[in-house]
Design a protein around this motif. Structure first.
Motif, PDB file in Angstrom:
ATOM      1  N   UNK A 101       0.639  -1.524   0.027  1.00  0.00           N
ATOM      2  CA  UNK A 101       0.241   0.091   0.421  1.00  0.00           C
ATOM      3  C   UNK A 101       0.558   1.241   0.141  1.00  0.00           C
ATOM      4  N   UNK A 102       0.576   2.143  -0.904  1.00  0.00           N
ATOM      5  CA  UNK A 102       1.298   3.729  -0.668  1.00  0.00           C
ATOM      6  C   UNK A 102       0.055   4.462  -0.799  1.00  0.00           C
ATOM      7  N   UNK A 103       1.004   5.076   0.058  1.00  0.00           N
ATOM      8  CA  UNK A 103      -0.377   6.723   0.209  1.00  0.00           C
ATOM      9  C   UNK A 103       0.338   7.850  -0.579  1.00  0.00           C
ATOM     10  N   UNK A 104      -0.698   8.662  -0.698  1.00  0.00           N
ATOM     11  CA  UNK A 104      -0.308   9.816  -1.102  1.00  0.00           C
ATOM     12  C   UNK A 104      -0.776  10.694  -1.148  1.00  0.00           C
ATOM     13  N   UNK A 105      -0.637  12.502   0.231  1.00  0.00           N
ATOM     14  CA  UNK A 105      -1.407  13.766  -0.010  1.00  0.00           C
ATOM     15  C   UNK A 105      -0.437  14.825  -0.677  1.00  0.00           C
ATOM     16  N   UNK A 106      -1.698  15.320  -1.050  1.00  0.00           N
ATOM     17  CA  UNK A 106      -1.430  17.101  -1.999  1.00  0.00           C
ATOM     18  C   UNK A 106      -0.340  17.225  -1.303  1.00  0.00           C
ATOM     19  N   UNK A 107       0.719  17.855  -1.509  1.00  0.00           N
ATOM     20  CA  UNK A 107       1.935  19.096  -0.504  1.00  0.00           C
ATOM     21  C   UNK A 107       1.139  20.387  -0.455  1.00  0.00           C
ATOM     22  N   UNK A 108       1.097  20.617   1.010  1.00  0.00           N
ATOM     23  CA  UNK A 108       0.554  22.010   0.857  1.00  0.00           C
ATOM     24  C   UNK A 108       1.721  22.857   0.548  1.00  0.00           C
ATOM     25  N   UNK A 109       1.639  23.687  -0.829  1.00  0.00           N
ATOM     26  CA  UNK A 109       1.781  24.133  -2.034  1.00  0.00           C
ATOM     27  C   UNK A 109       1.105  25.203  -2.699  1.00  0.00           C
ATOM     28  N   UNK A 110       0.282  25.890  -2.324  1.00  0.00           N
ATOM     29  CA  UNK A 110      -0.357  26.238  -2.675  1.00  0.00           C
ATOM     30  C   UNK A 110      -0.831  25.848  -4.164  1.00  0.00           C
ATOM     31  N   UNK A 111      -1.423  24.462  -4.838  1.00  0.00           N
ATOM     32  CA  UNK A 111      -1.769  24.305  -5.131  1.00  0.00           C
ATOM     33  C   UNK A 111      -3.182  23.947  -5.599  1.00  0.00           C
ATOM     34  N   UNK A 112      -3.917  23.865  -4.990  1.00  0.00           N
ATOM     35  CA  UNK A 112      -5.256  24.490  -4.409  1.00  0.00           C
ATOM     36  C   UNK A 112      -5.158  25.720  -3.954  1.00  0.00           C
ATOM     37  N   UNK A 113      -6.258  26.550  -4.497  1.00  0.00           N
ATOM     38  CA  UNK A 113      -6.138  28.213  -3.459  1.00  0.00           C
ATOM     39  C   UNK A 113      -7.849  27.768  -3.459  1.00  0.00           C
ATOM     40  N   UNK A 114      -7.910  28.221  -1.633  1.00  0.00           N
ATOM     41  CA  UNK A 114      -8.841  28.721  -0.831  1.00  0.00           C
ATOM     42  C   UNK A 114     -10.353  28.790  -1.942  1.00  0.00           C
ATOM     43  N   UNK A 115      -9.843  29.974  -2.447  1.00  0.00           N
ATOM     44  CA  UNK A 115     -10.982  30.379  -3.323  1.00  0.00           C
ATOM     45  C   UNK A 115     -11.503  29.763  -4.331  1.00  0.00           C
ATOM     46  N   UNK A 116     -11.183  28.613  -5.000  1.00  0.00           N
ATOM     47  CA  UNK A 116     -11.396  27.200  -5.760  1.00  0.00           C
ATOM     48  C   UNK A 116     -12.444  26.749  -4.668  1.00  0.00           C
ATOM     49  N   UNK A 117     -11.562  26.024  -3.254  1.00  0.00           N
ATOM     50  CA  UNK A 117     -12.840  24.956  -3.273  1.00  0.00           C
ATOM     51  C   UNK A 117     -13.525  26.006  -2.255  1.00  0.00           C
ATOM     52  N   UNK A 118     -13.449  27.159  -2.157  1.00  0.00           N
ATOM     53  CA  UNK A 118     -15.175  28.553  -1.229  1.00  0.00           C
ATOM     54  C   UNK A 118     -15.778  27.704  -2.794  1.00  0.00           C
ATOM     55  N   UNK A 119     -15.571  28.872  -3.203  1.00  0.00           N
ATOM     56  CA  UNK A 119     -16.418  28.114  -5.457  1.00  0.00           C
ATOM     57  C   UNK A 119     -16.535  27.544  -5.663  1.00  0.00           C
ATOM     58  N   UNK A 120     -16.240  25.954  -5.508  1.00  0.00           N
ATOM     59  CA  UNK A 120     -16.461  24.516  -6.030  1.00  0.00           C
ATOM     60  C   UNK A 120     -17.475  24.033  -5.163  1.00  0.00           C
ATOM     61  N   UNK A 121     -17.182  24.813  -4.108  1.00  0.00           N
ATOM     62  CA  UNK A 121     -18.534  23.942  -3.332  1.00  0.00           C
ATOM     63  C   UNK A 121     -19.834  24.946  -2.694  1.00  0.00           C
ATOM     64  N   UNK A 122     -19.628  25.505  -3.392  1.00  0.00           N
ATOM     65  CA  UNK A 122     -20.832  26.852  -3.554  1.00  0.00           C
ATOM     66  C   UNK A 122     -22.361  26.151  -4.831  1.00  0.00           C
ATOM     67  N   UNK A 123     -23.470  25.901  -3.624  1.00  0.00           N
ATOM     68  CA  UNK A 123     -24.492  24.957  -4.090  1.00  0.00           C
ATOM     69  C   UNK A 123     -25.121  26.452  -5.723  1.00  0.00           C
ATOM     70  N   UNK A 124     -24.917  27.769  -5.271  1.00  0.00           N
ATOM     71  CA  UNK A 124     -25.271  28.179  -7.255  1.00  0.00           C
ATOM     72  C   UNK A 124     -24.630  28.713  -7.276  1.00  0.00           C
ATOM     73  N   UNK A 125     -24.034  28.666  -8.448  1.00  0.00           N
ATOM     74  CA  UNK A 125     -22.977  30.007  -9.225  1.00  0.00           C
ATOM     75  C   UNK A 125     -23.478  31.105 -10.138  1.00  0.00           C
ATOM     76  N   UNK A 126     -23.460  31.807 -10.555  1.00  0.00           N
ATOM     77  CA  UNK A 126     -24.162  32.083 -11.459  1.00  0.00           C
ATOM     78  C   UNK A 126     -22.476  32.503 -13.031  1.00  0.00           C
ATOM     79  N   UNK A 127     -23.373  32.593 -13.985  1.00  0.00           N
ATOM     80  CA  UNK A 127     -22.570  32.378 -15.306  1.00  0.00           C
ATOM     81  C   UNK A 127     -20.953  33.020 -15.110  1.00  0.00           C
ATOM     82  N   UNK A 128     -21.471  34.430 -13.923  1.00  0.00           N
ATOM     83  CA  UNK A 128     -19.841  35.116 -14.069  1.00  0.00           C
ATOM     84  C   UNK A 128     -19.001  33.942 -13.398  1.00  0.00           C
TER      85      UNK A 128
END
Length: 164
Positions: free
Chosen positions: A109-136
């Motif tokens: 078994x090999x387990x890997x995790x994303x390094x904490x190096x800014x690959x995923x930005x908080x803005x992406x997480x917030x927007x991707x989990x928002x239930x209803x998004x505008x076209x913009x």
């Protein structure tokens, strides 16, 4: 940059571009995450990994990651792919908690995790989990996905995902 696995005596190679053709345009970041996680983990499992023997567990819920695993390992259709909150690491924060992948090949078994190096930005997480998004917001999210994809693929895989 490609992934190499075996099926019987046949060696198969997969590029990111091929995985994107299979997946489609929707979630390039997820495809990049799955591709990169496999680039780190699979070589650690052996030089001739039989793709139909790899079991995958992950906290990553995205369809891009699932499709990359399916194309390379056929793990989804063969019921060797499990998404589980059990692997989440909330102590790493919202941007990192779900980017964990576990690959099991013949009991190794090999387990890997994303390094904490800014690959995923908080803005992406917030927007991707928002239930209803505008076209913009949808357009901005699409841009954030492409930017994340570029960040992931522009670095060596071991600089993106670490073995834990």
């Amino acid at each position: 940059m490609s992934l190499t696995v075996c099926e019987g005596s046949t060696t198969l190679e997969f590029t990111f571009e091929e995985l994107m053709k299979y997946h489609g345009p929707g979630y390039p970041g997820g495809v990049a995450h799955g591709f990169t996680a496999m680039r780190v983990a699979l070589p650690l499992l052996g030089t001739s990994v039989n793709r139909r023997e790899v079991k995958v567990r992950t906290a990553f819920r995205g369809p891009g990651g699932r499709d990359s695993i399916e194309m390379v390992l056929r793990a989804v259709t063969e019921d060797r792919y499990t998404v589980t909150a059990e692997l989440e690491k909330p102590e790493r924060g919202t941007a990192l908690e779900r980017y964990v992948w576990e690959f099991d090949y013949r009991g190794d078994v090999v387990t890997v995790q994303l390094r904490d190096d800014g690959f995923v930005v908080d803005e992406f997480i917030v927007l991707s989990r928002k239930p209803s998004r505008t076209e913009e917001e949808e357009a901005h999210l699409a841009q954030l996905k492409l930017e994340m994809t570029d960040r992931l693929l522009s670095r060596d895989a071991q600089e993106v995902y670490e073995v834990v």
